[in-house]
Design an enzyme around this catalytic site. Structure first.
Site, PDB file in Angstrom:
ATOM      1  CE  LYS A 237      -3.047  -2.118   3.404  1.00 52.67           C
ATOM      2  NZ  LYS A 237      -3.698  -1.854   4.684  1.00 52.67           N
ATOM      3  CB  ALA A 271      -7.777   5.007   3.772  1.00 52.99           C
ATOM      4  CG  ASP A 273      -8.886  -0.987   8.347  1.00 53.78           C
ATOM      5  OD1 ASP A 273      -7.821  -1.630   8.373  1.00 53.78           O
ATOM      6  OD2 ASP A 273      -9.220  -0.179   9.225  1.00 53.78           O
TER       7      ASP A 273
HETATM    8  O1  KDG Z   1      -7.208   0.866  10.654  1.00 52.60           O
HETATM    9  C1  KDG Z   1      -8.022   1.666  11.471  1.00 52.60           C
HETATM   10  C2  KDG Z   1      -7.821   1.237  12.866  1.00 52.60           C
HETATM   11  O2  KDG Z   1      -6.520   1.587  13.238  1.00 52.60           O
HETATM   12  C3  KDG Z   1      -8.745   1.880  13.857  1.00 52.60           C
HETATM   13  O3  KDG Z   1     -10.076   1.655  13.536  1.00 52.60           O
HETATM   14  C4  KDG Z   1      -8.523   1.397  15.240  1.00 52.60           C
HETATM   15  O4  KDG Z   1      -8.247  -0.936  15.025  1.00 52.60           O
HETATM   16  C5  KDG Z   1      -7.813   0.115  15.395  1.00 52.60           C
HETATM   17  C6  KDG Z   1      -6.518   0.166  16.038  1.00 52.60           C
HETATM   18  O5  KDG Z   1      -6.289  -0.709  16.810  1.00 52.60           O
HETATM   19  O6  KDG Z   1      -5.724   1.051  15.767  1.00 52.60           O
END
Ligand code: KDG
Length: 334
Positions: A237, A271, A273
């Site tokens: 990415k 983004a 995800d």
């Molecule tokens: O990718 C987004 C995530 O970072 C956010 O939703 C929170 O899962 C999370 C984390 O642990 O950082």
């Protein structure tokens, strides 16, 4: 039974309503977040069936998570309500300049109490053998010993059942240092078919600097090092630089696709995800790696264009418009 299984900690995120330092922020908007839950919602909006395994507290935040995931059509039969702990929270500021601070309130949370018994129960109910795909991230093994054991148990069962396994490295340095994370994520990557990450995440698990041996700036050396760990596909990415994928199945050739031009990045969190959701959806639909990158880039851009991790995740029609427009706003599509 759903096509895709994922597991992890779904959190409630409080995101600053206005840009500025956290120390001065007094108003927040509340969202449901958590990397794997974001992917689950992304896939559900694109019409794919997904089961989410995890734990939430017996509190209003846990109920908010249930309502959102259920409302999005994500299977939550194995989302346990744990009355021994509270739902994990995160607070984040928004900044136009510099990186935004994140504060977690998740140590000892219900989500971090995910354990091998939860996975065994889900497996007994057929969630693994009935699925085609398992999506994992590097966050769940970081949140507790029991969640780490649950992650590896799921990977082991999914491998035995012949599922495709994707791993989004999601290296969260606030949760664990690279020295601890790298050997564990390497072990998990060895169980995966597809590893996705940014160049610095791939470098961390490969144990080599970004760009090592690649004077042209192409992360080929890094990708080869990760392929040697075991996956047959590595997806890099590159954010505004788009993404590239290298597969050992297609004679090791590299496919790259540019990012969709985004005039304003409203909120980049989530983004990555969304990118995973697009990539997985395309592969479930037997589309090429090129097309999978296009889906992924479009979903990532859509997520970054709205506030909150899940708000902008596109549905099928929105994805089609984005793909057709190449990122132009709909009124400029000809
Ligand atoms: O990718 C987004 C995530 O970072 C956010 O939703 C929170 O899962 C999370 C984390 O642990 O950082």
């Amino acid at each position: 039974m759903a096509e895709v299984l994922t597991l992890g900690e779904c959190l409630v995120a409080f995101v600053a309503s206005e840009p500025g330092p956290l120390a001065e922020t007094s108003r927040f908007d509340r969202f449901v977040a958590g990397a794997e839950a974001n992917v689950a919602v992304g896939l559900a909006r694109l019409g794919h069936s997904v089961d989410f395994v995890g734990r939430v507290g017996a509190d209003g935040f846990g109920e908010a998570i249930r309502r959102r995931l259920r409302g999005e059509g994500v299977g939550i039969e194995h989302l346990v309500t744990d009355d021994q702990a509270t739902t994990g929270l995160m607070f984040r500021e928004r900044r136009h300049l510099g990186s935004a601070q994140v504060v977690y309130a998740r140590r000892g949370s219900a989500g971090s109490r995910l354990n091998v018994d939860d996975i065994n129960r889900a497996a007994d109910d057929g969630l693994i053998r009935g699925a085609r795909w398992l999506h994992l991230t590097g966050i769940t093994p970081a949140i507790s010993e029991s969640a780490r054991a649950a992650t590896f148990r799921t990977a082991e069962l999914a491998r035995a059942a012949g599922l495709t396994i994707s791993l989004d490295l999601n290296l969260r340095r606030k949760l664990w240092p690279d020295e601890t994370a790298a050997p564990i994520l390497r072990r998990l990557a060895a169980c995966a078919d597809i590893v996705l990450g940014s160049t610095d995440e791939l470098a961390a698990i490969a144990g080599q600097p970004v760009g090592d041996g690649d004077p042209d700036g192409h992360p080929g050396g890094l990708v080869r090092a990760v392929l040697r760990i075991g996956p047959s596909i590595v997806v890099v990415k590159l954010g505004a630089g788009g993404a590239l994928v290298v597969s050992t199945d297609v004679s090791g050739s590299t496919v790259a696709r540019p990012a969709l031009p985004l005039p304003v990045v409203v909120d980049p969190v989530g983004a990555g995800d969304a990118f995973c959701a697009g990539f997985i959806a395309a592969r479930l639909e037997a589309l090429s790696l090129e097309r999978a990158l296009e889906y992924a880039n479009a979903c990532g851009a859509a997520a970054a264009a709205a506030l909150g991790d899940q708000t902008g995740l596109p549905n099928r029609d929105e994805l089609a418009i984005l793909l057709a427009s190449g990122g132009d706003s709909p009124d400029t599509i000809r």
